[in-house]
Scaffold this active site. Structure first.
Site, PDB file in Angstrom:
ATOM      1  N   LYS A 128       4.155 -14.761   4.861  1.00 19.50           N
ATOM      2  CA  LYS A 128       4.431 -15.803   3.874  1.00 19.50           C
ATOM      3  C   LYS A 128       6.043 -15.896   3.780  1.00 19.50           C
ATOM      4  O   LYS A 128       6.592 -15.846   2.741  1.00 19.50           O
ATOM      5  CB  LYS A 128       3.838 -15.205   2.581  1.00 19.50           C
ATOM      6  CG  LYS A 128       3.990 -16.218   1.246  1.00 19.50           C
ATOM      7  CD  LYS A 128       2.853 -17.485   1.366  1.00 19.50           C
ATOM      8  CE  LYS A 128       3.042 -18.302   0.326  1.00 19.50           C
ATOM      9  NZ  LYS A 128       2.299 -19.467   0.198  1.00 19.50           N
ATOM     10  N   TYR A 175       0.853  -1.275   0.193  1.00 18.54           N
ATOM     11  CA  TYR A 175      -0.030   0.075   0.082  1.00 18.54           C
ATOM     12  C   TYR A 175       1.143   1.017  -0.140  1.00 18.54           C
ATOM     13  O   TYR A 175       0.406   2.319   0.110  1.00 18.54           O
ATOM     14  CB  TYR A 175      -1.086   0.065   1.025  1.00 18.54           C
ATOM     15  CG  TYR A 175      -2.032  -0.858   1.050  1.00 18.54           C
ATOM     16  CD1 TYR A 175      -1.881  -2.409   1.168  1.00 18.54           C
ATOM     17  CD2 TYR A 175      -3.394  -0.522   0.815  1.00 18.54           C
ATOM     18  CE1 TYR A 175      -2.905  -3.368   0.905  1.00 18.54           C
ATOM     19  CE2 TYR A 175      -4.504  -1.602   0.874  1.00 18.54           C
ATOM     20  CZ  TYR A 175      -4.136  -2.813   0.740  1.00 18.54           C
ATOM     21  OH  TYR A 175      -5.128  -3.811   0.422  1.00 18.54           O
TER      22      TYR A 175
END
Ligand code: NAI
Ligand code: MG
Length: 356
Positions: A192, A142
């Site tokens: 992740k 973002y």
């Protein structure tokens, strides 16, 4: 439902409470007025509330060329104690000069934590869900540094993903605080790192390091889950989660997914919290498919107002709002279509206000 006391800002000396209202686009214009009515119904439980109407959003952009007017930012910074934001209709294609005002506001006001409690609405839920998704709110993809170039085989697009130790540490601290205040004291770190070992690796490592630096957090049990299997387990056994902490994009996706487990996006609230300012915001978007019909569920926004007040230390006022919402939902007579009913936004709001 367990209501986590969020880290409260000092309220003692406040003689009045000035709340900026930014409905922005679409159903934001229908649900933010509902949240205002709920706050007004509290009477003297909060000191002399004043509301300031502010503009931002895609409609503002098409009218004025600016999605987030400077004046809106200045009034929020200088005149408001807190704010409520509705939703923006950000287009899915690139529009020159446009950038999402809510993403910008989170950064400008340094509202680094997006706290999203997802709790079962008893009669509507098949499984019992009571969790908080804590989403980092200022970085990850973002940061919006995207580039398109032409390569040998045509167009190529790249995005920069920023993860810093500072932002990961402070969101980690917020998540530990929240977990510590809950009965289960359980925190799941979402990442992740098996693939993105540098960026997600730093997030994971920074969040985990928070526990070793503060002995209070020894009481919190920490688990980790890769984001893909986290979604899988969220649907299969949502009860395993208590507090989840995630980088910005994963947190956004996980909280929308979790909303499906409790019936509707229309009941899930959030606050964007920093150390000196807090902004309530329903998790949902501007819902162009139902805008203008008067059937948007006001619960997410009304609960966002409660969450904002709780964050400011007005615990009793927040309880009154939440209890009124719980009572209307439990009764099940007045539900908007997203929850299987036929009630209008105004009818649900009136019923909640009456119970406040
Ligand atoms: P959305 O959240 O607006 O809608 C998804 C689905 O949930 C729709 O079927 C909608 O009718 C339903 N829904 C959402 N809120 C509801 C409510 N209060 N009551 C009843 N039903 C409700 O997500 P979508 O369709 O992906 O995005 C639409 C627009 O909203 C896009 O322009 C997007 O950029 C924007 N958006 C803005 C956000 C924000 O302002 N923070 C967050 C998410 C999306
Ligand atoms: Mg979202």
């Amino acid at each position: 439902m367990f209501r986590t006391p969020i880290r409260s800002m000092a309220t003692a000396a406040r003689k009045s409470l000035t709340i900026g209202l930014i409905p922005a686009d679409g159903i934001g214009k229908e649900v933010i007025p509902a949240a205002r009515t709920a706050i007004e119904a509290l009477g003297s439980d909060i000191p002399n509330p004043k509301f300031i109407d502010l503009i931002a959003g895609f409609e503002t952009f098409t009218r004025t060329g600016v999605a987030l007017p400077e004046e809106t930012v200045e009034v929020l910074k200088n005149d408001c104690d807190c704010a409520l934001f509705g939703s923006v209709s950000s287009p899915s294609r690139k529009v020159v000069g446009y950038s999402s005002p809510i993403v910008a506001l989170r950064k400008i006001l340094d509202l680094y934590a997006n706290i999203r409690p997802v709790v079962s609405v008893c009669i509507l839920s098949l499984v019992h869900v009571d969790m908080i998704v804590v989403r980092e709110n200022t970085e990850c993809l973002y940061v919006k540094q995207e580039q398109q170039t032409f390569g040998e085989h045509g167009k190529e697009a790249r995005a920069t993903r920023l993860i810093t130790e500072r932002a990961s540490t402070r969101i980690g601290k917020m998540a530990f605080e929240l977990a510590l205040a809950r009965p289960r004291k359980h925190l799941t770190v979402i990442h992740k790192s098996n693939v993105l070992s540098v960026t997600d690796g730093l997030f994971r490592e920074s969040v985990r390091a928070v526990q070793t630096k503060d002995s209070r957090f020894e009481a919190v049990t920490v688990a980790e889950q890769l984001v893909d299997s986290a979604v899988y387990r969220l649907f299969r056994e949502p009860q395993i989660y208590d507090v989840m902490v995630a980088p910005n994009l994963y947190g956004d996706i996980l909280s929308d997914a979790a909303a499906a487990l409790v019936g509707s996006l229309g009941v899930v609230p959030s606050v964007n919290a920093g150390d000196t300012f807090v902004m309530g915001e329903p998790v949902h978007g501007s819902a162009p498919d139902i805008f203008g019909q008067g059937i948007a569920n006001p619960v997410a926004s009304i609960r966002s107002a409660a969450l904002m007040l709780r964050h400011l230390g007005y615990t009793e006022a927040a309880h009154r709002i939440d209890n009124a919402v719980d009572s209307v939902l439990r009764e099940g007579q007045l539900l908007t279509p997203d929850l299987g009913g036929t009630a209008k936004t105004q009818e649900v709001t009136d019923a909640i206000v009456k119970r406040i």
